[in-house]
Design an enzyme around this catalytic site. Structure first.
Site, PDB file in Angstrom:
ATOM      1  N   GLU A 398       0.842  -1.197   0.000  1.00 51.63           N
ATOM      2  CA  GLU A 398       0.000   0.000   0.000  1.00 51.63           C
ATOM      3  C   GLU A 398       0.879   1.250   0.000  1.00 51.63           C
ATOM      4  O   GLU A 398       1.681   1.459   0.910  1.00 51.63           O
ATOM      5  CB  GLU A 398      -0.872  -0.026   1.270  1.00 51.63           C
ATOM      6  CG  GLU A 398      -1.579   1.272   1.571  1.00 51.63           C
ATOM      7  CD  GLU A 398      -2.262   1.259   2.932  1.00 51.63           C
ATOM      8  OE1 GLU A 398      -2.191   0.232   3.639  1.00 51.63           O
ATOM      9  OE2 GLU A 398      -2.853   2.285   3.286  1.00 51.63           O
ATOM     10  N   ASP A 471      -0.995  -1.124   5.739  1.00 47.73           N
ATOM     11  CA  ASP A 471      -0.851  -0.539   7.078  1.00 47.73           C
ATOM     12  C   ASP A 471      -1.792  -1.213   8.063  1.00 47.73           C
ATOM     13  O   ASP A 471      -2.844  -1.716   7.691  1.00 47.73           O
ATOM     14  CB  ASP A 471      -1.182   0.960   7.033  1.00 47.73           C
ATOM     15  CG  ASP A 471      -0.097   1.745   6.303  1.00 47.73           C
ATOM     16  OD1 ASP A 471       1.003   1.189   6.134  1.00 47.73           O
ATOM     17  OD2 ASP A 471      -0.373   2.896   5.909  1.00 47.73           O
ATOM     18  N   ASP A 473      -4.002  -0.160   9.939  1.00 46.23           N
ATOM     19  CA  ASP A 473      -5.079   0.742  10.342  1.00 46.23           C
ATOM     20  C   ASP A 473      -6.317   0.458   9.486  1.00 46.23           C
ATOM     21  O   ASP A 473      -6.323  -0.480   8.687  1.00 46.23           O
ATOM     22  CB  ASP A 473      -4.643   2.214  10.230  1.00 46.23           C
ATOM     23  CG  ASP A 473      -4.246   2.576   8.799  1.00 46.23           C
ATOM     24  OD1 ASP A 473      -4.476   1.752   7.881  1.00 46.23           O
ATOM     25  OD2 ASP A 473      -3.719   3.679   8.591  1.00 46.23           O
ATOM     26  N   ASP A 475      -7.714   2.032   6.960  1.00 46.08           N
ATOM     27  CA  ASP A 475      -7.513   2.117   5.510  1.00 46.08           C
ATOM     28  C   ASP A 475      -6.769   0.892   4.989  1.00 46.08           C
ATOM     29  O   ASP A 475      -7.102   0.357   3.935  1.00 46.08           O
ATOM     30  CB  ASP A 475      -6.707   3.378   5.164  1.00 46.08           C
ATOM     31  CG  ASP A 475      -7.618   4.583   5.037  1.00 46.08           C
ATOM     32  OD1 ASP A 475      -8.853   4.371   4.970  1.00 46.08           O
ATOM     33  OD2 ASP A 475      -7.104   5.713   5.024  1.00 46.08           O
TER      34      ASP A 475
END
Ligand code: 0RA
Length: 607
Positions: A398, A471, A473, A475
């Site tokens: 990403e 990541d 998180d 997203d």
């Protein structure tokens, strides 16, 4: 040998094996309730209200029938009684196998007003068949502890157990199946009972989708074969066909599926022509007709022939014509009586045909331009040096900055890096022509090499492992889900054959003096902090991969010797389809419910 393997699937097979015996009782019309309990020690009890296992002495063996059933392979068949019209046959290797693979097993049979029982260790009787008491009930109770010398891990997954039990309940109208997990405190009882049978199964499969009409359901007994079909279209693009023969999931289809498809093709083309939705000479093909179709086919037959390497394709040739006729006649009649539904269904197929045309043109265009060719490997792909596909892997990363770190960090010989910019397209909401306009998706397809859908060719795979690295998180999870949705819908064999992985970057770095340690979840961190006080420690919370320098990224997430990656597997195709639709589909409400319900279970969620 009979159980197939001794890993997790094999372990769960033990439960299925016993339950299948109870279901045979249900099929024969003697049992309407089955209860499965997973106990705290991972032992399992299966209780049914069937006829119970006979306990009389069998002259041939000079032993109780109960002991023979529990200790002799395939003994069940010796009792074969005309009442057993159909039986699984494939998995029905008998409770004796479960017994042999159990450290302890005890059975109770409720029959003739008596309770009979016997105990075993690793399949060998350690007691006589005893009369334990009296009862007014009939049925069988089997309690077993899997043998830890055979199964490395005996931790049963309740979801795996319940999803199979749910399926069995769908396939046996009115049969009540109760599952209890005593290892957890709350929400630990599940009850499955469907008066509508496979009609309810289709409703369940389409639960999070926008459906176009009520479920169409046909059931017919013809030439000694029971044919049951339930179908319903939704506004999506994927087809979902699930077929069974004698309650066994025929993953590779076979004659019943073939018969169904021919009938549907004929009847829909007939109406498309009659309603002038098709021009002279035009024809809807199977793919057009099955776009957005959910169907469950279940047939029951006296002598099922299961073919193929995994014995999951129905062979009986006469079933094809019979299913074809039953389905054609029923749908023709249904269409006569429901002109509105007919119009919706036929229009949907005609639109699919037009879209297929557009998709074909798009595919031809990308092919002509050579977009998927090796020569046009995306510029941002940092390929690896080796040509040894077995050893090669690609990290799909990403963001460009993490991609940059990964390029510096990697083992250039075997690790390729493909950075993705931002979010990839949600393939759940788009048809192929739109999907192929998305640069990130085209880059993935080209890098992986296999092509997609009908063009998919595993021999062209360029990397043995395809690793999604995002990541830790929200997203990141979203991007990972988008990637998995794409692989699941368009490169399914990669998932089925275990080529898709998820990288697990650490969540924390803890420095104490000169030593550094990484932690991958909160529980690990807490344990460390509890053991080491809170003194002289610096704690760093990683959110993005970009926060790690290349050395850190290498040592925590990419070093083949000590990194953490998890393989993505389809434990259960039915649940996988539902979850992808739920997370990525159109309906907002169920998605919100799901996220609220599971929010507490998501350890790594960081909002
Ligand atoms: C042998 C013969 C009969 C039933 C069974 C075994 C039987 C086995 C299991 C295992 C779990 N539940 C079960 N229920 C029944 C037929 C008995 C008859 O003909 O009455």
């Amino acid at each position: 040998m009979y159980i197939g393997n001794t890993d997790v699937a094999g372990l769960h097979h033990l439960v299925n094996e016993v339950v299948d015996n109870c279901i045979d009782e249900a099929l024969a019309g003697f049992c309407n309730r089955i209860e499965v309990t997973v106990h705290k020690d991972n032992s399992v009890t299966v209780l049914d209200n069937g006829r119970g296992i006979p306990a009389d002495i069998m002259p041939k063996f000079n032993k109780s029938a109960l002991e023979i059933v529990m200790t002799v392979l395939h003994a069940g068949g010796k009792f074969e009684n005309k009442a057993y019209t159909v039986s699984g046959g494939l998995h029905g290797v008998g409770v004796s196998v479960v017994n042999a693979l159990s450290k302890f097993l005890d059975v109770e049979s409720y029959r003739n007003g008596k309770i009979y029982g016997q105990k075993y260790e690793r399949g060998v009787p350690v007691s006589e068949v005893m009369t334990l008491g009296e009862t007014n009930n009939t049925g069988t109770k089997v309690h077993f502890v899997p043998d830890t010398e055979i199964f490395k891990d005996i931790n049963f997954n309740f979801a795996t157990i319940t999803s199979r039990l749910r399926e069995s309940a769908f396939l046996n109208k009115g049969l009540k199946i109760i599952a209890v997990d005593e290892r957890i405190e709350t929400d630990n009882i599940k009850e499955f009972c469907y008066e509508g049978g496979i009609k309810d199964f289709v409703k369940y499969l389409n639960e999070n989708k926008k459906v176009l009409h009520n479920v169409i359901y046909a059931e017919k007994f013809k030439d000694e074969i029971v044919v049951e079909v339930a179908l319903q279209y939704n506004d999506g693009y994927s087809e979902n066909i699930i077929s069974f023969a004698n309650n066994i999931h025929t993953v590779d289809g076979g004659s019943h599926e073939a018969g169904f498809k021919t009938a549907l093709n004929r009847v829909i083309n007939k109406y498309a022509k009659e309603t002038k939705l098709l021009k002279e000479g035009e024809n809807l093909d199977g793919e057009d007709i099955r776009e957005g179709l959910t169907v469950v086919i279940s047939i029951k037959i006296k002598n099922p022939e299961f073919e193929g390497q995994t014995k999951t394709r129905l062979g009986n040739t006469n079933v094809r014509g019979i299913t074809d006729k039953v389905v054609y006649d029923y749908i023709e009649d249904y269409f006569e009586k429901h002109p509105n539904d007919t119009k919706i269904i036929v229009t949907k197929a005609a639109n699919a045909m037009k879209a297929r045309d557009a998709a074909r043109k798009a595919r031809e265009l990308v092919r002509r331009k050579g977009i998927f060719d090796r020569a046009s490997l995306p510029g941002k792909l940092a390929d690896c040096a080796s040509n040894d596909v077995e050893k090669c892997e690609v990290y799909i990363v990403e963001g460009d900055s993490a991609g940059g770190s990964a390029k510096l960090a990697r083992n250039k010989e075997f690790q390729a890096i493909l950075p993705l910019k931002g979010k990839i397209l949600n393939v759940e909401k788009a048809r192929l022509d739109k999907i192929l306009e998305n640069n990130e998706i085209v880059a993935m397809i080209t890098a992986i090499g296999t092509g997609i859908s009908e063009d998919f060719n595993i021999s062209k795979l360029r990397y043995n492992k395809i690793i999604s690295m995002t990541d830790a998180d929200v997203d990141g999870s979203h991007i990972r889900t988008l990637m998995l949705t794409f692989f699941y819908r368009y490169m399914k064999p990669l998932v089925e054959q275990g080529h898709i992985f998820i990288a697990l970057p650490p969540l924390y770095r803890v420095k104490k003096g000169k030593t550094e340690q990484y932690f991958y979840d909160d529980a690990e961190l807490k344990k460390f902090l509890d053991e080491n006080g809170n003194v002289g420690i610096t704690l760093q919370r990683y959110k993005g991969l970009g926060e790690m320098n290349p050395e850190q990224l290498w040592s925590t997430t990419m070093n083949m010797n000590n990194r953490k990656i998890v393989k993505v597997t389809i434990g259960d195709a039915v649940e996988a389809d539902r979850i992808f639709t739920l997370l990525m589909g159109e309906e907002v409400e169920p998605r919100r419910d799901f996220i609220q319900k599971h929010a507490l279970e998501v350890v790594n969620l960081d909002i």
